[in-house]
Design a protein around this motif. Structure first.
Motif, PDB file in Angstrom:
ATOM      1  N   UNK A 191       6.657 -13.753   8.469  1.00 54.06           N
ATOM      2  CA  UNK A 191       5.724 -12.669   8.746  1.00 54.06           C
ATOM      3  C   UNK A 191       6.360 -11.706   9.727  1.00 54.06           C
ATOM      4  N   UNK A 192       6.505 -10.440   9.297  1.00 54.68           N
ATOM      5  CA  UNK A 192       7.051  -9.377  10.148  1.00 54.68           C
ATOM      6  C   UNK A 192       5.892  -8.509  10.615  1.00 54.68           C
ATOM      7  N   UNK A 193       5.793  -8.352  11.935  1.00 52.25           N
ATOM      8  CA  UNK A 193       4.734  -7.533  12.517  1.00 52.25           C
ATOM      9  C   UNK A 193       5.371  -6.298  13.128  1.00 52.25           C
ATOM     10  N   UNK A 194       5.056  -5.130  12.585  1.00 55.32           N
ATOM     11  CA  UNK A 194       5.665  -3.880  13.016  1.00 55.32           C
ATOM     12  C   UNK A 194       4.817  -3.286  14.143  1.00 55.32           C
ATOM     13  N   UNK A 195       5.461  -2.845  15.208  1.00 56.34           N
ATOM     14  CA  UNK A 195       4.744  -2.152  16.273  1.00 56.34           C
ATOM     15  C   UNK A 195       4.086  -3.076  17.264  1.00 56.34           C
ATOM     16  N   UNK A 247      16.233  -7.919  16.309  1.00 52.60           N
ATOM     17  CA  UNK A 247      16.042  -6.502  16.045  1.00 52.60           C
ATOM     18  C   UNK A 247      14.568  -6.107  16.056  1.00 52.60           C
ATOM     19  N   UNK A 248      13.700  -6.990  15.599  1.00 51.07           N
ATOM     20  CA  UNK A 248      12.275  -6.685  15.656  1.00 51.07           C
ATOM     21  C   UNK A 248      11.802  -6.592  17.105  1.00 51.07           C
ATOM     22  N   UNK A 249      12.301  -7.476  17.948  1.00 51.73           N
ATOM     23  CA  UNK A 249      11.915  -7.392  19.363  1.00 51.73           C
ATOM     24  C   UNK A 249      12.426  -6.103  19.989  1.00 51.73           C
ATOM     25  N   UNK A 250      13.661  -5.686  19.649  1.00 47.66           N
ATOM     26  CA  UNK A 250      14.198  -4.441  20.196  1.00 47.66           C
ATOM     27  C   UNK A 250      13.398  -3.234  19.723  1.00 47.66           C
ATOM     28  N   UNK A 251      12.804  -3.301  18.505  1.00 47.79           N
ATOM     29  CA  UNK A 251      12.029  -2.179  17.982  1.00 47.79           C
ATOM     30  C   UNK A 251      10.551  -2.276  18.321  1.00 47.79           C
ATOM     31  N   UNK A 252      10.157  -3.301  19.087  1.00 49.35           N
ATOM     32  CA  UNK A 252       8.763  -3.436  19.489  1.00 49.35           C
ATOM     33  C   UNK A 252       7.923  -4.286  18.567  1.00 49.35           C
ATOM     34  N   UNK A 253       8.513  -4.963  17.591  1.00 48.79           N
ATOM     35  CA  UNK A 253       7.760  -5.833  16.707  1.00 48.79           C
ATOM     36  C   UNK A 253       8.136  -7.281  16.918  1.00 48.79           C
ATOM     37  N   UNK A 254       7.846  -8.108  15.925  1.00 56.19           N
ATOM     38  CA  UNK A 254       8.202  -9.515  16.050  1.00 56.19           C
ATOM     39  C   UNK A 254       8.294 -10.139  14.648  1.00 56.19           C
ATOM     40  N   UNK A 259       0.853  -1.184   0.000  1.00 52.90           N
ATOM     41  CA  UNK A 259       0.000   0.000   0.000  1.00 52.90           C
ATOM     42  C   UNK A 259       0.892   1.239   0.000  1.00 52.90           C
ATOM     43  N   UNK A 260       0.750   2.156  -0.981  1.00 53.29           N
ATOM     44  CA  UNK A 260       1.598   3.362  -0.994  1.00 53.29           C
ATOM     45  C   UNK A 260       1.534   4.163   0.298  1.00 53.29           C
ATOM     46  N   UNK A 261       0.441   4.040   1.053  1.00 48.98           N
ATOM     47  CA  UNK A 261       0.320   4.786   2.295  1.00 48.98           C
ATOM     48  C   UNK A 261       1.285   4.277   3.357  1.00 48.98           C
ATOM     49  N   UNK A 262       1.863   3.075   3.124  1.00 56.61           N
ATOM     50  CA  UNK A 262       2.751   2.492   4.125  1.00 56.61           C
ATOM     51  C   UNK A 262       4.219   2.805   3.864  1.00 56.61           C
ATOM     52  N   UNK A 263       4.534   3.584   2.811  1.00 57.27           N
ATOM     53  CA  UNK A 263       5.931   3.820   2.460  1.00 57.27           C
ATOM     54  C   UNK A 263       6.704   4.551   3.549  1.00 57.27           C
ATOM     55  N   UNK A 264       6.025   5.365   4.353  1.00 56.86           N
ATOM     56  CA  UNK A 264       6.710   6.128   5.399  1.00 56.86           C
ATOM     57  C   UNK A 264       6.677   5.435   6.755  1.00 56.86           C
ATOM     58  N   UNK A 265       6.147   4.220   6.816  1.00 53.56           N
ATOM     59  CA  UNK A 265       6.149   3.474   8.079  1.00 53.56           C
ATOM     60  C   UNK A 265       7.592   3.119   8.438  1.00 53.56           C
ATOM     61  N   UNK A 266       8.006   3.420   9.661  1.00 55.73           N
ATOM     62  CA  UNK A 266       9.377   3.162  10.100  1.00 55.73           C
ATOM     63  C   UNK A 266       9.552   1.687  10.442  1.00 55.73           C
ATOM     64  N   UNK A 267      10.591   1.088   9.882  1.00 55.35           N
ATOM     65  CA  UNK A 267      10.925  -0.314  10.148  1.00 55.35           C
ATOM     66  C   UNK A 267      12.426  -0.401  10.378  1.00 55.35           C
ATOM     67  N   UNK A 268      12.909  -1.438  11.055  1.00 57.09           N
ATOM     68  CA  UNK A 268      14.353  -1.619  11.230  1.00 57.09           C
ATOM     69  C   UNK A 268      15.040  -1.796   9.867  1.00 57.09           C
ATOM     70  N   UNK A 269      16.243  -1.286   9.776  1.00 58.07           N
ATOM     71  CA  UNK A 269      16.999  -1.352   8.527  1.00 58.07           C
ATOM     72  C   UNK A 269      17.430  -2.786   8.231  1.00 58.07           C
TER      73      UNK A 269
END
Length: 482
Positions: free
Chosen positions: A472-476, A451-458, A372-382
């Motif tokens: 499956x990466x779950x952000x936030x 890194x996902x756990x450190x950023x609050x995801x999984x 979804x183009x609306x998700x392009x600015x969602x912050x994720x781990x590098x």
């Protein structure tokens, strides 16, 4: 040999192609000369035959016309036909004029006798045509017949002599043609050997170095950084590329070894920390920094830029495009030390990576990206998407002969953003996850999970042997909506 190795590839190609073209056209010219000589000699013999037989035919036709003319009741056009036949005979007689410089002595004498006899024959013919009383034509006609028999005999003797001489000439032509054939086939054999040497030089000067360069690039792509350096011969384009490649490989190997030693030292220091909380914090920060700061490829980036410029100068747009995409891949690592980046940048990096892989695997492996183009600015781990796709290719799809497919799907659910990476590879037992990269250091599943756990995801991984794998990466921290 040293001078040859220093010549540019374009000059080498032009010289080798020139040698082959000169050899080929020399063969063509020799064959055409041989054919022209044989054809010319044959034409001379056949022209002699045609002149003699032509005179015999026209003189015989003239005698037939004479018989028609002296009949008691000749046709109205008998005289006209007889005069026309005489003109044809005279025209053919001019082709038999003796030539002291070209004719053999016997043929010269026979032609002279025929010309003299025809001169007397025409005088007798003039007398016959001047007789008005038809009953007085017979004695003159018999005189013409006698002279005609002599002329016919001379002509047949000339034809026989010409046939004997022609046979001898044919034998000489055949012998000369055989010698020419032997010379032609000898030159053909020499030209074949020369062309073989040209192909051998082309293979050893250009094709073999290119093949070795391609194999070395494959070894680097497979993580074999300790492979022996390429042999550098000369200062042409291949020699300069080999030097740059060896320098790049050396710097990569040094950087990786330095990072390994630094990692060991940091781990040893962390184990000696007294306070558990501080040790845990330092360990997490060290891991995060290590995973986020991939190999610092300043030198590699500069080297790739130099090789791309060289490829552009040498007129290799495909190589230039691949090198620039690889350079963009490393530029992404150099842009900043940010731990979190927009999802759109991660997807762009993934597209550059797949462009490089398509050059290697072609249509064997395809990838579909839906976001979804609306998700392009969602912050994720590098560096979280490219390592997952790389693991799918190396461990799930590389051995497939065709039909490999990877799908990357980013969407927003009720409880957060979910990114799914799915492949139809061989799958694996999740209790025994493979080491990423076939034994080389890379960002594996456990690194991404930490890194996902450190950023609050999984990160969740589902796989079944023979069917495929889903990461499956779950952000936030949200589960998302499957």
């Amino acid at each position: 040999m040293r001078r040859w190795q220093d010549i540019s590839i374009r000059t080498k190609s032009v010289l080798l192609m020139g040698v082959m073209l000169v050899s080929m056209w020399t063969l063509v010219v020799l064959a055409m000369q041989q054919l022209r000589a044989f054809s010319g000699q044959s034409d001379v013999i056949m022209d002699e035959y045609m002149d003699i037989t032509g005179f015999l035919d026209t003189f015989s036709a003239e005698n037939v016309a004479l018989e028609m003319y002296i009949r008691p009741t000749p046709s109205a056009d008998a005289l006209e036909n007889y005069l026309a036949a005489s003109q044809d005979t005279d025209r053919q007689l001019r082709e038999l004029r003796p030539n002291w410089n070209q004719d053999l002595r016997e043929e010269y004498l026979l032609k002279q006798a025929i010309c003299n006899a025809m001169e007397h024959y025409r005088k007798s013919q003039a007398v016959l045509l001047s007789i008005e009383e038809r009953e007085n034509l017979i004695p003159q006609y018999l005189s013409l017949k006698t002279q005609s028999a002599y002329i016919d005999g001379y002509t047949r003797d000339l034809l026989h002599s010409r046939m004997v001489q022609g046979g001898e000439q044919w034998e000489r032509i055949a012998a000369a043609n055989a010698r020419s054939n032997r010379q032609f086939f000898g030159f053909l054999a020499a030209a074949t050997v020369l062309m073989g040497l040209v192909l051998l030089i082309f293979t050893r000067s250009i094709l073999e170095p290119l093949t070795e360069l391609g194999r070395a690039a494959d070894r680097i792509g497979n993580g074999q950084y300790d492979a022996p350096p390429l042999a550098v011969c000369g200062s042409d384009e291949l020699g300069r590329t080999a030097r740059s490649f060896n320098l790049m490989q050396t710097e990569i190997r040094r950087t990786i070894h330095a990072l390994e030693k630094q990692s060991e030292m940091e781990k040893h220091l962390l184990e000696k920390e007294v306070e558990a909380a501080q040790m845990q914090r330092t360990l997490q920060e060290g891991r995060f920094a290590q995973l986020q700061s991939q190999i610092n490829p300043h030198f590699l980036f500069n080297t790739l830029s130099t090789i791309a410029a060289l490829a552009r100068e040498e007129g290799a747009p495909l190589s230039e495009d691949l090198i620039l995409r690889l350079s963009s891949f490393f530029r992404y690592s150099l842009e900043s030390d940010e731990k979190m980046v927009p999802l759109g940048r991660e997807i762009q990096l993934l597209q550059d990576y797949m462009e490089l892989q398509e050059t290697r695997y072609g249509e064997r492996i395809t990838m579909e990206i839906r976001s979804d183009p609306k998700l392009e600015q969602v912050a994720v781990p590098k560096f979280i998407l490219q390592p997952l796709v790389e693991n799918s290719i190396l461990h799930g799809l590389r051995t497939r002969p065709s039909g490999g497919h990877i799908r990357v799907w980013a969407r927003r659910g009720r409880q957060g953003v979910t990114i799914t990476v799915t492949d139809n590879g061989c799958g694996f037992d999740t209790g025994r996850q493979p080491a990423a990269g076939g034994g080389r250091r890379s960002v594996g599943l456990e690194n991404i999970a930490e890194r996902m756990e450190l950023s609050g995801g999984r990160l969740k991984v589902f796989s079944r042997p023979g069917i495929g794998t889903v990461a499956r990466i779950i952000v936030g921290g949200g589960e998302g909506n499957d």
